[in-house]
Design an enzyme around this catalytic site. Structure first.
Site: not given
Ligand code: ADP
Ligand code: ADP
Ligand code: ZN
Length: 213
Positions: A13, A88, A123, A157, A168
């Site tokens: 996204k 969400r 990431r 992160r 998650r």
């Protein structure tokens, strides 16, 4: 255009949002990025959000809605915006409607859980400007491990560590995925299957949104 970018954590996204934002000249509004900024600034809201985000759970609706409302009221959102990571939950989607915000399209990026785990482990994010990279699929172009945009040293992160990513994903399937049926029912849902290459996904995204290359 008022667009919602939808999909599991790590679907792409943020990556696609940056590209659409540049092509259409409208801002990307990421609630995750706003929450991380609040944590960095050490605000009361940031303190509240930090321990929740560390577990991979969702921050309460009223907290997220509060920051989002102010952001969407800003001048640069007048001609449209791209929502990344909001809504969400169904109550969050209902809040958008209650605010009188008419969404034009909900673009869902379809990526299976196994791929997500692989993407999240690679990431790397810019702690300064929020730009996103991947060690294999989307490395910085100028210097290894430094942000192309602002030069800051890239970081993983805390919530991209494998244990948190699994949680998650569970939260996504339970609380967020039902929004697909919600927006399908409103005739707003378009789906794009995420491809192994960023550029290939971008091509399909542009096609779905009718954006000229
Ligand atoms: P990703 O880009 O991987 O999908 P985000 O940056 O959007 O992750 O979100 C990171 C974390 O911030 C989430 O796991 C959640 O704790 C919190 N968060 C972000 N947006 C929302 C939201 N709309 N509602 C509740 N929590 C949110
Ligand atoms: P989200 O905002 O949905 O959490 P990101 O845009 O941050 O997702 O992408 C998650 C990770 O996957 C990043 O490291 C990004 O560079 C990488 N990525 C994004 N799109 C692709 C793609 N099509 N193929 C491979 N990796 C991708
Ligand atoms: Zn940066």
């Amino acid at each position: 255009m008022k667009l919602i970018l939808f999909g599991p954590p790590g679907a792409g996204k943020g990556t696609q949002g940056e590209l659409i934002s540049a092509a259409l000249n409208i801002p990307t509004v990421s609630t995750g990025a706003m929450l991380r900024a609040a944590i960095k600034e050490g605000t009361e809201l940031g303190k509240q959000a930090e321990s929740i985000m560390a577990t991979g759970a969702l921050v309460p609706d009223e907290v997220v809605v509060g920051i989002l409302k102010d952001r969407l009221a800003a001048e640069d959102c007048k001609n449209g915006f791209i929502l990344d990571g909001f809504p969400r939950t169904i109550p969050q989607a209902e809040t958008l409607e209650a605010l009188g915000i008419q969404i034009d399209c909900v673009l869902s990026l379809e990526v299976p859980d196994e791929t997500i785990i692989e993407r999240m482990s690679g990431r790397r994010s810019c702690p300064q400007c929020g730009a996103t990279y991947h060690v294999v699929y989307n490395p910085p172009k100028k210097l290894t491990s430094q942000c192309d945009v602002c030069g800051a040293v890239l970081k993983q992160r805390d919530d991209d560590k494998p244990e948190v990513v699994k949680n998650r994903l569970n939260v996504y399937h339970k609380e967020t995925e039902p929004l697909k049926a919600y927006y399908e029912g409103k005739g707003l849902l378009k789906s794009v299957v995420g491809q192994p290459q960023v550029e290939e996904t971008s091509r399909l995204v542009r096609e779905a949104l009718g954006i000229e290359a």
